[in-house]
Design a protein around this motif. Structure first.
Motif, PDB file in Angstrom:
ATOM      1  N   ALA A  41     -43.884   6.285 -12.446  1.00 28.38           N
ATOM      2  CA  ALA A  41     -43.572   5.063 -13.192  1.00 28.38           C
ATOM      3  C   ALA A  41     -42.060   4.880 -13.317  1.00 28.38           C
ATOM      4  O   ALA A  41     -41.536   3.773 -13.135  1.00 28.38           O
ATOM      5  CB  ALA A  41     -44.222   5.112 -14.573  1.00 28.38           C
ATOM      6  N   TRP A  42     -41.357   5.960 -13.647  1.00 25.21           N
ATOM      7  CA  TRP A  42     -39.907   5.884 -13.745  1.00 25.21           C
ATOM      8  C   TRP A  42     -39.285   5.501 -12.404  1.00 25.21           C
ATOM      9  O   TRP A  42     -38.375   4.668 -12.333  1.00 25.21           O
ATOM     10  CB  TRP A  42     -39.338   7.219 -14.221  1.00 25.21           C
ATOM     11  CG  TRP A  42     -37.916   7.460 -13.805  1.00 25.21           C
ATOM     12  CD1 TRP A  42     -37.470   8.326 -12.859  1.00 25.21           C
ATOM     13  CD2 TRP A  42     -36.757   6.796 -14.313  1.00 25.21           C
ATOM     14  NE1 TRP A  42     -36.106   8.260 -12.735  1.00 25.21           N
ATOM     15  CE2 TRP A  42     -35.631   7.320 -13.619  1.00 25.21           C
ATOM     16  CE3 TRP A  42     -36.550   5.825 -15.265  1.00 25.21           C
ATOM     17  CZ2 TRP A  42     -34.341   6.902 -13.864  1.00 25.21           C
ATOM     18  CZ3 TRP A  42     -35.249   5.391 -15.524  1.00 25.21           C
ATOM     19  CH2 TRP A  42     -34.172   5.935 -14.829  1.00 25.21           C
ATOM     20  N   ASN A  43     -39.797   6.092 -11.326  1.00 24.40           N
ATOM     21  CA  ASN A  43     -39.272   5.812  -9.991  1.00 24.40           C
ATOM     22  C   ASN A  43     -39.422   4.331  -9.643  1.00 24.40           C
ATOM     23  O   ASN A  43     -38.488   3.686  -9.143  1.00 24.40           O
ATOM     24  CB  ASN A  43     -40.006   6.676  -8.968  1.00 24.40           C
ATOM     25  CG  ASN A  43     -39.341   6.666  -7.605  1.00 24.40           C
ATOM     26  OD1 ASN A  43     -38.143   6.864  -7.483  1.00 24.40           O
ATOM     27  ND2 ASN A  43     -40.140   6.430  -6.572  1.00 24.40           N
ATOM     28  N   ILE A  44     -40.600   3.770  -9.935  1.00 25.00           N
ATOM     29  CA  ILE A  44     -40.848   2.361  -9.630  1.00 25.00           C
ATOM     30  C   ILE A  44     -39.977   1.458 -10.496  1.00 25.00           C
ATOM     31  O   ILE A  44     -39.334   0.519  -9.995  1.00 25.00           O
ATOM     32  CB  ILE A  44     -42.336   2.031  -9.829  1.00 25.00           C
ATOM     33  CG1 ILE A  44     -43.190   2.752  -8.777  1.00 25.00           C
ATOM     34  CG2 ILE A  44     -42.574   0.533  -9.761  1.00 25.00           C
ATOM     35  CD1 ILE A  44     -44.680   2.603  -8.997  1.00 25.00           C
ATOM     36  N   LEU A  45     -39.951   1.735 -11.798  1.00 24.91           N
ATOM     37  CA  LEU A  45     -39.212   0.863 -12.709  1.00 24.91           C
ATOM     38  C   LEU A  45     -37.714   0.885 -12.408  1.00 24.91           C
ATOM     39  O   LEU A  45     -37.067  -0.169 -12.362  1.00 24.91           O
ATOM     40  CB  LEU A  45     -39.455   1.294 -14.155  1.00 24.91           C
ATOM     41  CG  LEU A  45     -40.794   0.899 -14.763  1.00 24.91           C
ATOM     42  CD1 LEU A  45     -40.938   1.465 -16.173  1.00 24.91           C
ATOM     43  CD2 LEU A  45     -40.917  -0.623 -14.799  1.00 24.91           C
ATOM     44  N   ALA A  46     -37.151   2.077 -12.219  1.00 24.66           N
ATOM     45  CA  ALA A  46     -35.707   2.187 -12.008  1.00 24.66           C
ATOM     46  C   ALA A  46     -35.288   1.486 -10.716  1.00 24.66           C
ATOM     47  O   ALA A  46     -34.356   0.665 -10.704  1.00 24.66           O
ATOM     48  CB  ALA A  46     -35.299   3.656 -11.985  1.00 24.66           C
ATOM     49  N   LYS A  47     -35.984   1.784  -9.632  1.00 22.09           N
ATOM     50  CA  LYS A  47     -35.578   1.239  -8.335  1.00 22.09           C
ATOM     51  C   LYS A  47     -35.903  -0.250  -8.215  1.00 22.09           C
ATOM     52  O   LYS A  47     -35.109  -1.024  -7.663  1.00 22.09           O
ATOM     53  CB  LYS A  47     -36.232   2.035  -7.216  1.00 22.09           C
ATOM     54  CG  LYS A  47     -35.744   3.493  -7.189  1.00 22.09           C
ATOM     55  CD  LYS A  47     -36.392   4.312  -6.097  1.00 22.09           C
ATOM     56  CE  LYS A  47     -35.846   5.751  -6.111  1.00 22.09           C
ATOM     57  NZ  LYS A  47     -36.433   6.598  -5.055  1.00 22.09           N
ATOM     58  N   ALA A  48     -37.051  -0.657  -8.741  1.00 21.18           N
ATOM     59  CA  ALA A  48     -37.392  -2.074  -8.692  1.00 21.18           C
ATOM     60  C   ALA A  48     -36.440  -2.898  -9.538  1.00 21.18           C
ATOM     61  O   ALA A  48     -36.008  -3.984  -9.136  1.00 21.18           O
ATOM     62  CB  ALA A  48     -38.837  -2.275  -9.161  1.00 21.18           C
ATOM     63  N   THR A  49     -36.081  -2.389 -10.706  1.00 21.17           N
ATOM     64  CA  THR A  49     -35.175  -3.133 -11.588  1.00 21.17           C
ATOM     65  C   THR A  49     -33.808  -3.316 -10.946  1.00 21.17           C
ATOM     66  O   THR A  49     -33.234  -4.409 -10.972  1.00 21.17           O
ATOM     67  CB  THR A  49     -35.030  -2.398 -12.931  1.00 21.17           C
ATOM     68  OG1 THR A  49     -36.308  -2.323 -13.571  1.00 21.17           O
ATOM     69  CG2 THR A  49     -34.067  -3.140 -13.852  1.00 21.17           C
ATOM     70  N   LEU A  50     -33.282  -2.253 -10.368  1.00 21.77           N
ATOM     71  CA  LEU A  50     -31.977  -2.356  -9.714  1.00 21.77           C
ATOM     72  C   LEU A  50     -32.035  -3.321  -8.524  1.00 21.77           C
ATOM     73  O   LEU A  50     -31.108  -4.110  -8.311  1.00 21.77           O
ATOM     74  CB  LEU A  50     -31.511  -0.980  -9.253  1.00 21.77           C
ATOM     75  CG  LEU A  50     -31.130  -0.007 -10.374  1.00 21.77           C
ATOM     76  CD1 LEU A  50     -30.934   1.399  -9.830  1.00 21.77           C
ATOM     77  CD2 LEU A  50     -29.875  -0.480 -11.101  1.00 21.77           C
ATOM     78  N   GLY A  51     -33.114  -3.273  -7.768  1.00 18.96           N
ATOM     79  CA  GLY A  51     -33.258  -4.199  -6.642  1.00 18.96           C
ATOM     80  C   GLY A  51     -33.367  -5.640  -7.094  1.00 18.96           C
ATOM     81  O   GLY A  51     -32.771  -6.540  -6.487  1.00 18.96           O
ATOM     82  N   VAL A  52     -34.117  -5.873  -8.170  1.00 20.90           N
ATOM     83  CA  VAL A  52     -34.261  -7.237  -8.691  1.00 20.90           C
ATOM     84  C   VAL A  52     -32.928  -7.760  -9.207  1.00 20.90           C
ATOM     85  O   VAL A  52     -32.553  -8.912  -8.947  1.00 20.90           O
ATOM     86  CB  VAL A  52     -35.326  -7.268  -9.807  1.00 20.90           C
ATOM     87  CG1 VAL A  52     -35.295  -8.595 -10.546  1.00 20.90           C
ATOM     88  CG2 VAL A  52     -36.708  -7.051  -9.208  1.00 20.90           C
ATOM     89  N   VAL A  53     -32.187  -6.932  -9.932  1.00 19.01           N
ATOM     90  CA  VAL A  53     -30.887  -7.368 -10.452  1.00 19.01           C
ATOM     91  C   VAL A  53     -29.929  -7.694  -9.309  1.00 19.01           C
ATOM     92  O   VAL A  53     -29.198  -8.692  -9.356  1.00 19.01           O
ATOM     93  CB  VAL A  53     -30.289  -6.292 -11.374  1.00 19.01           C
ATOM     94  CG1 VAL A  53     -28.864  -6.667 -11.776  1.00 19.01           C
ATOM     95  CG2 VAL A  53     -31.147  -6.134 -12.622  1.00 19.01           C
ATOM     96  N   ALA A  54     -29.932  -6.865  -8.268  1.00 17.62           N
ATOM     97  CA  ALA A  54     -29.076  -7.144  -7.114  1.00 17.62           C
ATOM     98  C   ALA A  54     -29.448  -8.476  -6.469  1.00 17.62           C
ATOM     99  O   ALA A  54     -28.578  -9.267  -6.090  1.00 17.62           O
ATOM    100  CB  ALA A  54     -29.172  -6.014  -6.093  1.00 17.62           C
ATOM    101  N   SER A  55     -30.739  -8.757  -6.354  1.00 23.54           N
ATOM    102  CA  SER A  55     -31.183 -10.025  -5.781  1.00 23.54           C
ATOM    103  C   SER A  55     -30.809 -11.201  -6.666  1.00 23.54           C
ATOM    104  O   SER A  55     -30.431 -12.273  -6.173  1.00 23.54           O
ATOM    105  CB  SER A  55     -32.709  -9.991  -5.572  1.00 23.54           C
ATOM    106  OG  SER A  55     -33.074  -8.941  -4.704  1.00 23.54           O
ATOM    107  N   ILE A  56     -30.906 -11.016  -7.969  1.00 20.97           N
ATOM    108  CA  ILE A  56     -30.520 -12.084  -8.901  1.00 20.97           C
ATOM    109  C   ILE A  56     -29.040 -12.400  -8.773  1.00 20.97           C
ATOM    110  O   ILE A  56     -28.629 -13.573  -8.772  1.00 20.97           O
ATOM    111  CB  ILE A  56     -30.878 -11.683 -10.345  1.00 20.97           C
ATOM    112  CG1 ILE A  56     -32.399 -11.643 -10.517  1.00 20.97           C
ATOM    113  CG2 ILE A  56     -30.250 -12.644 -11.352  1.00 20.97           C
ATOM    114  CD1 ILE A  56     -32.851 -11.084 -11.845  1.00 20.97           C
ATOM    115  N   LEU A  57     -28.220 -11.370  -8.663  1.00 22.69           N
ATOM    116  CA  LEU A  57     -26.784 -11.591  -8.496  1.00 22.69           C
ATOM    117  C   LEU A  57     -26.484 -12.314  -7.186  1.00 22.69           C
ATOM    118  O   LEU A  57     -25.607 -13.181  -7.131  1.00 22.69           O
ATOM    119  CB  LEU A  57     -26.038 -10.258  -8.558  1.00 22.69           C
ATOM    120  CG  LEU A  57     -25.991  -9.577  -9.928  1.00 22.69           C
ATOM    121  CD1 LEU A  57     -25.354  -8.198  -9.821  1.00 22.69           C
ATOM    122  CD2 LEU A  57     -25.223 -10.440 -10.924  1.00 22.69           C
ATOM    123  N   LEU A  58     -27.224 -11.968  -6.144  1.00 27.07           N
ATOM    124  CA  LEU A  58     -27.049 -12.668  -4.868  1.00 27.07           C
ATOM    125  C   LEU A  58     -27.395 -14.143  -5.017  1.00 27.07           C
ATOM    126  O   LEU A  58     -26.650 -15.013  -4.569  1.00 27.07           O
ATOM    127  CB  LEU A  58     -27.924 -12.023  -3.797  1.00 27.07           C
ATOM    128  CG  LEU A  58     -27.985 -12.745  -2.444  1.00 27.07           C
ATOM    129  CD1 LEU A  58     -26.619 -12.739  -1.767  1.00 27.07           C
ATOM    130  CD2 LEU A  58     -29.034 -12.119  -1.539  1.00 27.07           C
TER     131      LEU A  58
END
Length: 254
Positions: A109-126
């Motif tokens: 759960a931690w692995n999914i949440l941490a990596k997905a959140t960082l990926g989503v934030v990067a996409s939002i910034l893009l």
């Protein structure tokens, strides 16, 4: 898109991040995401560093934290899935607030949440620093098939038109006393969906004929020069290079 119109996610500004060519930002985000995925899940500090890197980009791009938080609603399905894993997972169990949870499930759960959140934030910034049309042009510069780029361009351009048509149809139904309460109203909604499809198809035909009459030959004109210099690529490489260094250091300390 017509002049003066911007997608709601895009936040116009004059910052170093906004001025970077879109192809540079696309590559930077993809490489950053790969580095995040490659980071060992046990190294919490590494994910904190990745988050600080994105925070620095947000500050330079002048994208408010509130705007990012609102757009992160798209991550809710991942969060719900991740929260269910410790409950239904197998293996060693631990007690957390009186609830028996799977230890491997907690790590997953931690692995999914941490990596997905960082990926989503990067996409939002893009998305917040690059106009949608420019993002597609950047993808074309990166040799994405031109036909796919044009399909995505038309979808993006006319999505608002279709949504507006849906809104007008909804208002027309409600003005006649229609309220969707249960499955008995499903036939009416199905007919509305069919009518919307026909209208969208007919509009697409008219748009295509109008483009052909204006000399369309299968290529969309470039609205501005988006060539990237070595300096642009170097600037864009700062984020993925720091993320890669963080991931490598995390692996070296395992």
């Amino acid at each position: 898109m017509s002049a003066g119109h911007h997608h709601p996610i895009y936040r116009p500004a004059d910052t170093p991040v906004h001025r970077l060519p879109p192809q540079c930002k696309l590559v930077a985000v993809v490489v950053f995401a790969v580095c995040v995925v490659a980071t060992p899940r046990e190294r919490f500090w590494a994910f904190a560093v990745h988050a600080l890197l994105l925070a620095a980009v947000a500050v330079v791009a002048r994208v408010p934290a509130g705007a990012i938080a609102r757009r992160m609603v798209i991550e809710v399905p991942f969060v719900l899935f991740a929260l269910a894993i410790p409950v239904i997972g197998t293996g060693e169990r631990v007690q957390v607030l009186g609830v028996s949870l799977s230890l491997p499930g907690l790590w997953a759960a931690w692995n999914i949440l941490a990596k997905a959140t960082l990926g989503v934030v990067a996409s939002i910034l893009l998305a917040a620093t690059t106009e949608p049309r420019m993002t597609l042009l950047g993808a074309e510069r990166l040799r994405l098939p031109r036909l796919l780029v044009q399909i995505a361009t038309f979808m993006l351009r006319y999505l608002d038109v279709i949504l507006d048509q849906m809104r007008r149809m909804r208002v027309a139904r409600e003005s006649r006393g229609f309220v969707a309460r249960d499955l008995r109203q499903a036939p009416v909604l199905a007919k509305s969906a069919g009518a919307l499809f026909i209208r969208a198809y007919e509009r697409g035909e008219r748009v295509h004929l109008a483009m052909l009459s204006r000399g369309y030959t299968g290529e969309m004109p470039t609205i501005r020069d988006i060539s990237a210099s070595g300096r642009d690529w170097g600037t864009a490489a700062i984020l993925p290079c720091l993320a890669a260094a963080t991931a490598l250091l995390a692996w070296s300390t395992t």
